[in-house]
Design a protein around this motif. Structure first.
Motif, short mmCIF file in Angstrom:
data_model
loop_
_atom_site.label_atom_id
_atom_site.label_comp_id
_atom_site.label_asym_id
_atom_site.label_seq_id
_atom_site.Cartn_x
_atom_site.Cartn_y
_atom_site.Cartn_z
N LEU A 27 -15.28 -34.42 -33.94
CA LEU A 27 -14.66 -33.38 -33.13
C LEU A 27 -15.35 -32.05 -33.41
N PHE A 28 -15.95 -31.47 -32.37
CA PHE A 28 -16.61 -30.17 -32.48
C PHE A 28 -15.68 -29.12 -31.87
N VAL A 29 -15.27 -28.15 -32.66
CA VAL A 29 -14.34 -27.13 -32.19
C VAL A 29 -15.08 -25.79 -32.09
N VAL A 30 -15.06 -25.22 -30.88
CA VAL A 30 -15.74 -23.95 -30.61
C VAL A 30 -14.67 -22.93 -30.27
N ALA A 31 -14.63 -21.83 -31.03
CA ALA A 31 -13.59 -20.81 -30.83
C ALA A 31 -14.20 -19.43 -30.71
N ASP A 32 -13.68 -18.65 -29.77
CA ASP A 32 -14.10 -17.26 -29.64
C ASP A 32 -13.23 -16.38 -30.53
N GLY A 33 -13.74 -15.19 -30.84
CA GLY A 33 -12.99 -14.24 -31.65
C GLY A 33 -12.13 -13.33 -30.80
N ALA A 34 -11.19 -12.67 -31.46
CA ALA A 34 -10.27 -11.78 -30.76
C ALA A 34 -10.96 -10.51 -30.30
N ARG A 35 -10.44 -9.93 -29.21
CA ARG A 35 -10.91 -8.63 -28.74
C ARG A 35 -10.19 -7.53 -29.51
N TYR A 36 -10.92 -6.56 -29.96
CA TYR A 36 -10.37 -5.54 -30.87
C TYR A 36 -9.30 -4.69 -30.21
N ASP A 37 -9.32 -4.59 -28.87
CA ASP A 37 -8.39 -3.71 -28.18
C ASP A 37 -7.17 -4.43 -27.61
N ARG A 38 -6.97 -5.69 -27.98
CA ARG A 38 -5.83 -6.45 -27.48
C ARG A 38 -4.83 -6.69 -28.61
N ALA A 39 -3.64 -6.15 -28.44
CA ALA A 39 -2.61 -6.28 -29.47
C ALA A 39 -2.23 -7.74 -29.67
N ASN A 40 -2.12 -8.14 -30.93
CA ASN A 40 -1.67 -9.48 -31.33
C ASN A 40 -2.65 -10.60 -31.00
N GLU A 41 -3.81 -10.28 -30.43
CA GLU A 41 -4.73 -11.35 -30.05
C GLU A 41 -5.32 -12.04 -31.28
N ALA A 42 -5.62 -11.28 -32.32
CA ALA A 42 -6.16 -11.88 -33.55
C ALA A 42 -5.18 -12.89 -34.12
N GLU A 43 -3.91 -12.55 -34.10
CA GLU A 43 -2.89 -13.47 -34.61
C GLU A 43 -2.81 -14.73 -33.77
N GLN A 44 -2.88 -14.57 -32.43
CA GLN A 44 -2.85 -15.73 -31.55
C GLN A 44 -4.05 -16.63 -31.76
N CYS A 45 -5.20 -16.02 -32.03
CA CYS A 45 -6.40 -16.82 -32.31
C CYS A 45 -6.22 -17.64 -33.58
N GLU A 46 -5.65 -17.05 -34.60
CA GLU A 46 -5.43 -17.76 -35.86
C GLU A 46 -4.44 -18.90 -35.70
N ILE A 47 -3.37 -18.66 -34.96
CA ILE A 47 -2.38 -19.71 -34.71
C ILE A 47 -3.02 -20.88 -33.95
N THR A 48 -3.86 -20.53 -32.98
CA THR A 48 -4.54 -21.55 -32.18
C THR A 48 -5.50 -22.37 -33.04
N ARG A 49 -6.26 -21.71 -33.89
CA ARG A 49 -7.21 -22.42 -34.75
C ARG A 49 -6.51 -23.33 -35.74
N ALA A 50 -5.32 -22.95 -36.16
CA ALA A 50 -4.57 -23.75 -37.14
C ALA A 50 -4.17 -25.11 -36.58
N ILE A 51 -4.06 -25.20 -35.25
CA ILE A 51 -3.69 -26.47 -34.63
C ILE A 51 -4.72 -27.55 -34.94
N VAL A 52 -5.98 -27.16 -34.95
CA VAL A 52 -7.06 -28.12 -35.20
C VAL A 52 -7.01 -28.66 -36.63
N ASP A 53 -6.41 -27.92 -37.53
CA ASP A 53 -6.29 -28.37 -38.92
C ASP A 53 -5.32 -29.53 -39.07
N ARG A 54 -4.67 -29.93 -37.99
CA ARG A 54 -3.71 -31.04 -38.04
C ARG A 54 -4.37 -32.40 -37.80
N VAL A 55 -5.67 -32.45 -37.75
CA VAL A 55 -6.35 -33.74 -37.57
C VAL A 55 -5.87 -34.71 -38.65
N ASP A 56 -5.29 -35.84 -38.22
CA ASP A 56 -4.70 -36.81 -39.15
C ASP A 56 -5.25 -38.22 -38.95
#
Length: 308
Positions: free
Chosen positions: A31-60
């Protein structure tokens, strides 16, 4: 599943989780996971990116996970294209899913079998489960050949992706030599795609997919499209980069399943009738006045029906 999957994610955890659950059911070995980074001028976007990336850590399941995460926001065009180029340095074929494209389970077998069948056929650039014919079909085959490279759930090879061209210079040459007329024949289609490529290569629209389309056309490449729709795009909302029309008939289209064994076409002939329908509907980006009025009335009727 032997074929690697590329999962393109950004900042939509709810949609990402739904697609991830289907990927989990397929259990790819890589599984190859490609993720973009948050935009500096968007509130809460960095947090949403981190939450989204954490989903991939559930590979079982037994799976090698390769991550290509950007610390800065590259934008859709550069992030997807650079991520796919990174992937194809490591594998020779892959199935590609974005975070808002939910496939029917039969999509994976469909792609895997045809990636093998056409692996050395330079005429074919991609395989897609996205069908926008709304039930129209000319044969009982499992798929048809098209000039359109649909990307809501698709697959390709390194040999095809090597032709991808990002820079504006290729578009300038196409314009100078008037190649769209040779490719598309129809004057209206030429006008539509001239505008699409112009806004794409100028940066007005942040699209890798239009660049991929032109790259394949310049190789005279065909795509394979499933004869039933295997993909639901659930990303038609205000968070989407290029699809924000929630009234669109392409919003969350019904998925169907393919029957196996696949029924293969006897001839490799592009379905001109299907392509003509696609051009006049999906790619009708610059409609006539009559079409604009008709579309406006449809939207009014839709919203009126939802008030009661």
């Amino acid at each position: 599943m032997k074929t690697p999957i590329v999962f393109l994610i950004f900042k939509r955890p709810e949609a990402t989780e739904k697609v991830f659950d289907v990927i989990r059911s397929a259990k790819p070995e890589k599984l190859f996971v490609v993720a973009d980074g948050a935009r500096y001028d968007r509130a809460n976007e960095a947090e949403q990116c981190e939450i989204t990336r954490a989903i991939v850590d559930r590979v079982d399941w037994d799976c090698e996970v390769f991550k290509n995460y950007s610390d800065v926001n590259l934008g859709c065009a550069k992030r997807v294209s650079s991520g796919l180029s990174w992937t194809f340095k490591q594998v020779d074929r892959a199935i590609i899913l974005e975070d808002d494209c939910i496939p029917d389970p039969s999509f994976f077998r469909f792609c895997e079998e045809l990636l093998e069948r056409y692996e050395d056929d330079e005429r074919i650039c991609s395989i897609s489960g996205q069908n926008v014919q709304f039930g129209r079909r000319r044969t009982e085959n499992s798929y048809y050949f098209s000039r359109y490279q649909h990307c809501w759930g698709w697959a390709t090879w390194r040999r095809a992706w090597q032709h991808f061209q990002f820079d504006r210079a290729v578009w300038e040459r196409v314009k100078a030599e008037q190649l769209l007329k040779d490719i598309l024949i129809d004057d209206r289609a030429v006008r539509v795609w001239h505008k699409i490529f112009e806004v794409t290569y100028s940066g007005e629209v942040d699209s890798w997919a239009s660049r991929w389309m032109l790259s394949c056309w310049l190789q005279n490449g065909l795509s394979i499209l499933s004869n039933v729709n295997l993909i639901s795009n659930i990303g038609f909302d205000t968070d989407s980069t290029n699809t924000d029309d929630t009234v669109s008939p392409y919003n969350n289209m019904t998925r169907e399943s393919l029957d196996f064994p696949l029924k293969h076409p006897s001839f490799m002939v592009r379905d001109n009738q299907a392509d003509d329908f696609t051009q006049k509907t999906l790619y009708n980006y610059y409609p006539t006045l009559t079409e604009k009025i008709h579309k406006r009335f449809k939207k009014i009727a839709f919203w009126s029906s939802n008030l009661f």
